[in-house]
Design a protein around this motif. Structure first.
Motif, PDB file in Angstrom:
ATOM      1  N   HIS A  77       5.114  -2.814   6.561  1.00 35.80           N
ATOM      2  CA  HIS A  77       4.634  -2.119   5.167  1.00 35.80           C
ATOM      3  C   HIS A  77       4.995  -0.352   5.077  1.00 35.80           C
ATOM      4  O   HIS A  77       4.546   0.357   4.182  1.00 35.80           O
ATOM      5  CB  HIS A  77       3.168  -2.160   4.553  1.00 35.80           C
ATOM      6  CG  HIS A  77       3.324  -3.694   4.371  1.00 35.80           C
ATOM      7  ND1 HIS A  77       2.864  -4.717   5.232  1.00 35.80           N
ATOM      8  CD2 HIS A  77       3.364  -4.385   2.978  1.00 35.80           C
ATOM      9  CE1 HIS A  77       2.859  -5.874   4.631  1.00 35.80           C
ATOM     10  NE2 HIS A  77       3.141  -5.621   3.462  1.00 35.80           N
ATOM     11  N   THR A 126       3.291   6.881  -2.811  1.00 32.68           N
ATOM     12  CA  THR A 126       4.616   6.742  -1.944  1.00 32.68           C
ATOM     13  C   THR A 126       4.124   6.829  -0.453  1.00 32.68           C
ATOM     14  O   THR A 126       4.756   5.920   0.407  1.00 32.68           O
ATOM     15  CB  THR A 126       5.758   7.628  -2.106  1.00 32.68           C
ATOM     16  OG1 THR A 126       5.277   8.844  -1.972  1.00 32.68           O
ATOM     17  CG2 THR A 126       6.064   7.584  -3.619  1.00 32.68           C
ATOM     18  N   ASP A 156      -5.707   3.297   1.428  1.00 31.09           N
ATOM     19  CA  ASP A 156      -5.044   2.207   0.506  1.00 31.09           C
ATOM     20  C   ASP A 156      -5.439   0.788   0.605  1.00 31.09           C
ATOM     21  O   ASP A 156      -5.336  -0.111  -0.362  1.00 31.09           O
ATOM     22  CB  ASP A 156      -3.473   2.594   0.534  1.00 31.09           C
ATOM     23  CG  ASP A 156      -3.344   3.714  -0.035  1.00 31.09           C
ATOM     24  OD1 ASP A 156      -3.354   4.082  -1.348  1.00 31.09           O
ATOM     25  OD2 ASP A 156      -2.868   4.654   0.759  1.00 31.09           O
ATOM     26  N   VAL A 157      -5.568   0.584   2.194  1.00 28.71           N
ATOM     27  CA  VAL A 157      -5.590  -0.840   2.539  1.00 28.71           C
ATOM     28  C   VAL A 157      -6.347  -1.017   3.844  1.00 28.71           C
ATOM     29  O   VAL A 157      -6.114  -0.080   4.759  1.00 28.71           O
ATOM     30  CB  VAL A 157      -4.020  -1.560   2.448  1.00 28.71           C
ATOM     31  CG1 VAL A 157      -3.096  -0.806   3.867  1.00 28.71           C
ATOM     32  CG2 VAL A 157      -3.956  -2.873   2.991  1.00 28.71           C
ATOM     33  N   LEU A 215       1.345   5.758   2.413  1.00 30.14           N
ATOM     34  CA  LEU A 215       0.202   4.681   2.232  1.00 30.14           C
ATOM     35  C   LEU A 215      -0.575   5.292   3.435  1.00 30.14           C
ATOM     36  O   LEU A 215      -0.039   5.505   4.554  1.00 30.14           O
ATOM     37  CB  LEU A 215       0.675   3.361   2.441  1.00 30.14           C
ATOM     38  CG  LEU A 215       1.520   3.053   0.823  1.00 30.14           C
ATOM     39  CD1 LEU A 215       2.111   1.598   1.086  1.00 30.14           C
ATOM     40  CD2 LEU A 215       0.624   2.949  -0.171  1.00 30.14           C
ATOM     41  N   THR A 216      -1.925   4.860   3.274  1.00 29.24           N
ATOM     42  CA  THR A 216      -2.713   5.226   4.496  1.00 29.24           C
ATOM     43  C   THR A 216      -3.677   3.877   4.577  1.00 29.24           C
ATOM     44  O   THR A 216      -4.201   3.299   3.656  1.00 29.24           O
ATOM     45  CB  THR A 216      -3.774   6.379   4.167  1.00 29.24           C
ATOM     46  OG1 THR A 216      -3.252   7.504   4.012  1.00 29.24           O
ATOM     47  CG2 THR A 216      -4.802   6.612   5.252  1.00 29.24           C
ATOM     48  N   ALA A 217      -3.706   3.551   5.834  1.00 25.10           N
ATOM     49  CA  ALA A 217      -4.557   2.297   6.132  1.00 25.10           C
ATOM     50  C   ALA A 217      -5.807   2.614   7.180  1.00 25.10           C
ATOM     51  O   ALA A 217      -5.953   3.659   7.766  1.00 25.10           O
ATOM     52  CB  ALA A 217      -3.992   1.282   6.897  1.00 25.10           C
ATOM     53  N   ARG A 276      -1.829   3.730  -6.173  1.00 25.71           N
ATOM     54  CA  ARG A 276      -0.936   3.767  -4.775  1.00 25.71           C
ATOM     55  C   ARG A 276       0.149   4.785  -5.091  1.00 25.71           C
ATOM     56  O   ARG A 276       0.834   4.775  -6.179  1.00 25.71           O
ATOM     57  CB  ARG A 276      -0.231   2.207  -4.968  1.00 25.71           C
ATOM     58  CG  ARG A 276       0.830   2.070  -3.745  1.00 25.71           C
ATOM     59  CD  ARG A 276       1.372   0.794  -3.582  1.00 25.71           C
ATOM     60  NE  ARG A 276       2.258   0.459  -2.589  1.00 25.71           N
ATOM     61  CZ  ARG A 276       2.638  -0.612  -1.914  1.00 25.71           C
ATOM     62  NH1 ARG A 276       2.167  -1.608  -2.464  1.00 25.71           N
ATOM     63  NH2 ARG A 276       3.558  -0.600  -0.858  1.00 25.71           N
ATOM     64  N   ALA A 307      -7.652  -4.083  -0.144  1.00 31.59           N
ATOM     65  CA  ALA A 307      -6.733  -2.969  -0.672  1.00 31.59           C
ATOM     66  C   ALA A 307      -7.205  -2.479  -2.007  1.00 31.59           C
ATOM     67  O   ALA A 307      -8.154  -3.178  -2.847  1.00 31.59           O
ATOM     68  CB  ALA A 307      -5.423  -3.552  -0.905  1.00 31.59           C
ATOM     69  N   TRP A 354      -1.930  -2.459  -5.327  1.00 35.51           N
ATOM     70  CA  TRP A 354      -1.410  -2.764  -4.025  1.00 35.51           C
ATOM     71  C   TRP A 354      -1.155  -4.306  -4.316  1.00 35.51           C
ATOM     72  O   TRP A 354      -2.021  -4.947  -4.757  1.00 35.51           O
ATOM     73  CB  TRP A 354      -2.399  -2.968  -2.867  1.00 35.51           C
ATOM     74  CG  TRP A 354      -1.756  -3.263  -1.787  1.00 35.51           C
ATOM     75  CD1 TRP A 354      -1.632  -4.645  -1.161  1.00 35.51           C
ATOM     76  CD2 TRP A 354      -1.058  -2.540  -0.575  1.00 35.51           C
ATOM     77  NE1 TRP A 354      -0.769  -4.681  -0.010  1.00 35.51           N
ATOM     78  CE2 TRP A 354      -0.727  -3.607   0.461  1.00 35.51           C
ATOM     79  CE3 TRP A 354      -0.832  -1.570  -0.343  1.00 35.51           C
ATOM     80  CZ2 TRP A 354      -0.313  -3.139   1.847  1.00 35.51           C
ATOM     81  CZ3 TRP A 354      -0.258  -0.989   0.897  1.00 35.51           C
ATOM     82  CH2 TRP A 354       0.223  -1.734   1.697  1.00 35.51           C
ATOM     83  N   ILE A 413       3.794   1.922   6.964  1.00 36.26           N
ATOM     84  CA  ILE A 413       2.271   2.622   6.953  1.00 36.26           C
ATOM     85  C   ILE A 413       2.396   3.465   8.404  1.00 36.26           C
ATOM     86  O   ILE A 413       2.141   2.805   9.559  1.00 36.26           O
ATOM     87  CB  ILE A 413       1.408   1.677   6.854  1.00 36.26           C
ATOM     88  CG1 ILE A 413       1.316   0.986   5.331  1.00 36.26           C
ATOM     89  CG2 ILE A 413      -0.109   2.703   6.853  1.00 36.26           C
ATOM     90  CD1 ILE A 413       0.271   0.097   4.907  1.00 36.26           C
TER      91      ILE A 413
END
Length: 275
Positions: A183, A161, A206-207, A163-165, A159, A262, A266, A185
């Motif tokens: 979060h 700084t 990331d998630v 973040l990608t979903a 993880r 995730a 995370w 994102i």
């Protein structure tokens, strides 16, 4: 008895590739779409792919029951009380398939005592796939004659700084937008099918938050790949997503609750509790 790991991998890949060939034949000709009682689409590709996969699983692993999407829709549910069974979605992302997009997959997973311990996610139109056996996750290419090409190991990224979903293309919800906002994102890729799990497993995201309905055959193979790559999938209560859910008081057999999938680092318990 649990299948031998090498044979399991070989058979899953062979069955998925055979299903992929059949699916692409229908894809090229243009699918004739029917609709099931729950209004979800089904095509000849779903049915032929499932027939091929079931035949392979029964031939090689006759003692392991198979829970398959179209068979369950027809009322054919095997006894899985022994705790070891296959979950099959012959064509995950049928809506993408019908719409002419390339993000549909073939999903096969082996579940033991509620845990997806092996799986394959094959994307025929993208000429690629993901497989997990014995806690090792790989990505592989698919050749023009439907064989496995190059392989390489994959793993979730640490993880950072930023973040990608990844999120569902066809099932976006206000809860998803709220989760991303809660979060911090900003980057979110919408994509169909179980490829969302695989993008997290490969370290490209990331998630994957999911706040709309899924069934176990939709998620088991991708979840197996993710877990083998170092990630995990948890419910909003913070529990690992379990498989083989029957006789649920408030939902259908094999229906999943909302979940957060995730990668490494995370804090899923905290994330799942976000409102």
């Amino acid at each position: 008895m649990q299948p031998d790991a090498a044979e399991l991998k070989r058979v899953m890949e062979s069955a998925a590739l055979a299903a992929a060939r059949a699916i692409m034949a229908v894809h090229s000709a243009g699918p004739d779409v029917q609709y099931k009682p729950d209004s979800s689409p089904v095509t000849a590709a779903d049915e032929e792919a499932e027939r091929l996969i079931l035949a392979a699983m029964v031939r090689h692993f006759p003692s392991v029951p198979v829970v398959a999407e179209e068979a369950v829709a027809a009322g054919l549910v095997p006894d899985i009380s022994g705790g070891l069974f296959f979950l099959v979605d012959p064509l995950d992302g049928t809506k993408e398939f019908v719409a002419g997009r390339n993000e549909f997959t073939v999903n096969i997973a082996l579940v033991r005592k509620g845990v997806p311990i092996a799986g394959i996610v094959l994307a025929p139109a993208l000429s690629s796939g993901f497989v997990a056996v014995e806690n090792r996750a790989e990505r592989f290419t698919v050749t023009g004659d439907f064989a496995v090409g190059e392989r390489r190991p994959i793993g979730c990224r640490s993880r950072g700084t930023a973040l990608t979903a990844v999120a569902s293309r066809s099932h976006d919800t206000p809860q998803t937008a709220r989760f991303l906002d809660d979060h911090g994102i900003d980057a979110c890729t919408a994509i169909g099918s179980s490829l969302k799990f695989c993008l997290v497993a490969e370290g490209l995201a990331d998630v994957y938050p999911r706040f709309s309905r899924t069934m176990e055959w939709d998620t088991a193979a991708g979840d197996a790949v993710l877990r083998a790559a170092g990630g995990e999938t948890r419910t909003l209560a913070g529990d690992l997503l379990a498989y083989g859910k029957r006789n649920q008081p408030h939902d259908a057999d094999f229906a999943n609750p909302n979940f957060i999938a995730a990668g490494a680092g995370w804090s899923i318990g905290a994330a799942a509790g976000a409102k």
